[in-house]
Scaffold this active site. Structure first.
Site, PDB file in Angstrom:
ATOM      1  N   ASP A 168       0.843  -1.208   0.000  1.00 31.44           N
ATOM      2  CA  ASP A 168       0.000   0.000   0.000  1.00 31.44           C
ATOM      3  C   ASP A 168       0.876   1.254   0.000  1.00 31.44           C
ATOM      4  O   ASP A 168       0.368   2.373  -0.027  1.00 31.44           O
ATOM      5  CB  ASP A 168      -1.004  -0.015   1.167  1.00 31.44           C
ATOM      6  CG  ASP A 168      -0.332  -0.095   2.522  1.00 31.44           C
ATOM      7  OD1 ASP A 168       0.902  -0.208   2.588  1.00 31.44           O
ATOM      8  OD2 ASP A 168      -1.068  -0.052   3.531  1.00 31.44           O
ATOM      9  N   ASP A 224      -1.078  -6.057  -0.117  1.00 33.76           N
ATOM     10  CA  ASP A 224      -1.506  -5.421   1.141  1.00 33.76           C
ATOM     11  C   ASP A 224      -3.012  -5.207   1.159  1.00 33.76           C
ATOM     12  O   ASP A 224      -3.577  -4.678   0.192  1.00 33.76           O
ATOM     13  CB  ASP A 224      -0.844  -4.038   1.266  1.00 33.76           C
ATOM     14  CG  ASP A 224       0.433  -4.074   2.072  1.00 33.76           C
ATOM     15  OD1 ASP A 224       0.588  -4.981   2.916  1.00 33.76           O
ATOM     16  OD2 ASP A 224       1.276  -3.182   1.856  1.00 33.76           O
ATOM     17  N   LYS A 246      -1.419  -9.388   2.850  1.00 23.66           N
ATOM     18  CA  LYS A 246      -0.663  -8.953   4.033  1.00 23.66           C
ATOM     19  C   LYS A 246      -1.529  -7.991   4.842  1.00 23.66           C
ATOM     20  O   LYS A 246      -2.199  -7.126   4.270  1.00 23.66           O
ATOM     21  CB  LYS A 246       0.661  -8.284   3.629  1.00 23.66           C
ATOM     22  CG  LYS A 246       1.431  -7.707   4.819  1.00 23.66           C
ATOM     23  CD  LYS A 246       2.888  -7.407   4.488  1.00 23.66           C
ATOM     24  CE  LYS A 246       3.151  -6.103   3.799  1.00 23.66           C
ATOM     25  NZ  LYS A 246       2.745  -4.916   4.583  1.00 23.66           N
ATOM     26  N   GLU A 273      -1.516  -5.557   8.563  1.00 21.22           N
ATOM     27  CA  GLU A 273      -0.693  -4.959   9.615  1.00 21.22           C
ATOM     28  C   GLU A 273      -1.334  -5.193  10.984  1.00 21.22           C
ATOM     29  O   GLU A 273      -2.539  -5.021  11.137  1.00 21.22           O
ATOM     30  CB  GLU A 273      -0.544  -3.450   9.383  1.00 21.22           C
ATOM     31  CG  GLU A 273       0.239  -3.111   8.125  1.00 21.22           C
ATOM     32  CD  GLU A 273       0.457  -1.607   7.939  1.00 21.22           C
ATOM     33  OE1 GLU A 273       0.089  -0.817   8.834  1.00 21.22           O
ATOM     34  OE2 GLU A 273       1.000  -1.239   6.885  1.00 21.22           O
ATOM     35  N   GLU A 307       9.190  -4.407  10.562  1.00 17.66           N
ATOM     36  CA  GLU A 307       9.623  -3.102  10.038  1.00 17.66           C
ATOM     37  C   GLU A 307      10.177  -2.217  11.138  1.00 17.66           C
ATOM     38  O   GLU A 307       9.534  -1.979  12.169  1.00 17.66           O
ATOM     39  CB  GLU A 307       8.436  -2.408   9.336  1.00 17.66           C
ATOM     40  CG  GLU A 307       8.826  -1.040   8.771  1.00 17.66           C
ATOM     41  CD  GLU A 307       7.864  -0.471   7.747  1.00 17.66           C
ATOM     42  OE1 GLU A 307       6.901  -1.159   7.371  1.00 17.66           O
ATOM     43  OE2 GLU A 307       8.075   0.674   7.318  1.00 17.66           O
TER      44      GLU A 307
HETATM   45  O1  KIV Z   1       3.585  -1.125   1.629  1.00 15.95           O
HETATM   46  C1  KIV Z   1       4.765  -1.498   1.657  1.00 15.95           C
HETATM   47  O2  KIV Z   1       5.570  -1.199   0.766  1.00 15.95           O
HETATM   48  C2  KIV Z   1       5.204  -2.318   2.788  1.00 15.95           C
HETATM   49  C3  KIV Z   1       6.675  -2.587   2.916  1.00 15.95           C
HETATM   50  C4  KIV Z   1       7.378  -1.390   3.413  1.00 15.95           C
HETATM   51  C5  KIV Z   1       6.943  -3.771   3.762  1.00 15.95           C
HETATM   52  O3  KIV Z   1       4.407  -2.728   3.578  1.00 15.95           O
END
Ligand code: KIV
Length: 271
Positions: free
Chosen positions: A51, A90, A120, A122, A189
Site C-alpha cells: 500500500d 496489502d 498482508k 498490519e 519493520e
Molecule cells: O507497503 C509497503 O511497501 C510495505 C513494505 C514497506 C513492507 O508494507
C-alpha cells in the site's frame, strides 16, 4: 523428445523451506506490469504489491488514502507480469480493521479479482480473528509488525519501534500469535536488529525485515527507494542500488534537446 522448461513457482512452502535451509528470501515492492515482469525475470522471490503505492504511485503523504479498488488495479497489473515470484498484496487501511467478516470479504476480493497468491495485514493481537478467518478460507496471510504505517497517526512518527521493553514484549507475543493463527511469514519493520534476531529465531515461519537488521530470514525494500527513483527518502536502513532519478532526468533532458534541435527523429527513424 522436447525438454519442457517449466518454471518452478515460489510458494509459501518454498519460503518456509528456504528458512529451514538458511537461504535468505528477497522481496521487493512493485505496482505495475512492466516492473513486476522485470523483477520476476531477475529472479526476485516475492513481489509485494504494497500500500506504499499510496505514497510512491499516487503521491499521498501516508498509506491511508489508498482504496481496495486501487490495490486491486495495481495487483492485477503486477500479476500479468509474473510467472515465478510469489505475489503478496496489502489489504489497505479501513478494509479489515472493522471486523473479521469485512477482512475476509476484502481478502477474497483481492484473490478473486487479481489472481494474487497471498495478502498482508498490519498488526498483531488486534487483528488475530481476521487472520484466522482468512487463513481458514484458504488464503495465505503474511503478517506485519513493528512500524505499521497504517497506524502512523497513532505512533505520530516513523522512528524505530519496540525500543522499550513493553513494546518489544508485545511484539514477541504478537509474532507468536500470528504464527499460531497460521500466518506463513511476517514483515518486521524498523525495529532493533537484536529484537528481530530473537523473534526470527523463535519462529518456524520466515521473517522479512525492512530496517530490522541482518538476522531476518529475508529483506524487503520499496522499489522506488532502492532504485533511486525517489531520492528524498534516505533512512539509514536503505541501500540505494541505482540513481534512476538522475539517469532519467539526464535522458529526458537529452530527448528535449534532440527534439528542439530537430535532431530527433532522423531520416532512419521515420517512414
Ligand atoms: O507497503 C509497503 O511497501 C510495505 C513494505 C514497506 C513492507 O508494507
Amino acid at each position: 523428445m522436447s525438454i519442457s522448461k517449466e518454471i518452478k513457482r515460489i510458494t509459501t512452502n518454498t519460503l518456509q523451506k528456504m528458512k529451514a535451509n538458511g537461504e535468505k528470501i528477497s522481496m521487493l515492492t512493485a505496482y505495475d506490469f512492466s516492473f513486476a515482469k522485470t523483477f520476476d525475470e531477475a529472479g526476485i522471490d516475492v513481489i509485494l504489491v504494497g500500500d506504499s503505492a499510496s505514497n510512491v504511485m499516487a503521491g499521498h503523504e501516508t498509506t491511508l488514502p489508498i482504496t481496495l479498488d486501487q490495490m486491486i488495479y495495481h495487483a492485477s497489473s503486477v500479476i500479468r507480469g509474473v510467472s515465478r515470484s510469489l505475489v503478496v498484496v496489502d489489504l489497505p487501511f479501513g478494509c479489515y480493521q472493522g471486523n473479521s467478516k469485512e477482512a475476509l470479504i476484502s481478502a477474497v476480493r483481492i484473490m478473486k479479482e487479481t489472481g494474487a497468491h497471498a495478502v498482508k495485514l498490519e498488526g498483531g493481537e488486534e487483528i488475530l480473528e481476521s487472520v484466522k478467518r482468512i487463513v481458514a478460507a484458504g488464503i495465505p496471510v503474511m503478517g506485519h509488525l513493528g512500524l505499521t504505517p497504517q497506524s502512523i497517526y497513532k505512533f505520530g512518527t516513523y522512528t524505530v519501534r519496540a525500543r522499550e521493553e513493553a513494546e518489544a514484549n508485545k511484539l514477541r507475543h504478537d509474532a507468536k500469535l500470528l504464527e499460531e493463527a497460521g500466518a506463513f511469514a511476517m514483515v518486521l519493520e524498523k525495529i532493533p536488529a537484536q529484537l528481530a534476531k530473537e523473534v526470527s529465531e523463535s519462529l518456524i515461519v520466515p521473517t522479512i525485515g525492512i530496517g530490522a537488521g541482518k538476522h531476518c530470514d529475508g529483506q524487503v525494500l520499496v522499489m522506488h527507494d532502492m532504485l533511486g527513483i525517489n531520492t528524498e527518502f534516505k533512512p539509514r536502513f536503505l541501500r540505494q542500488y541505482l540513481n534512476l532519478h538522475e539517469q532519467i532526468t539526464g535522458a529526458v533532458q537529452h530527448y528535449i534537446r534532440d527534439v528542439k534541435s530537430n535532431d530527433f527523429p532522423s531520416d532512419q527513424e521515420q517512414y
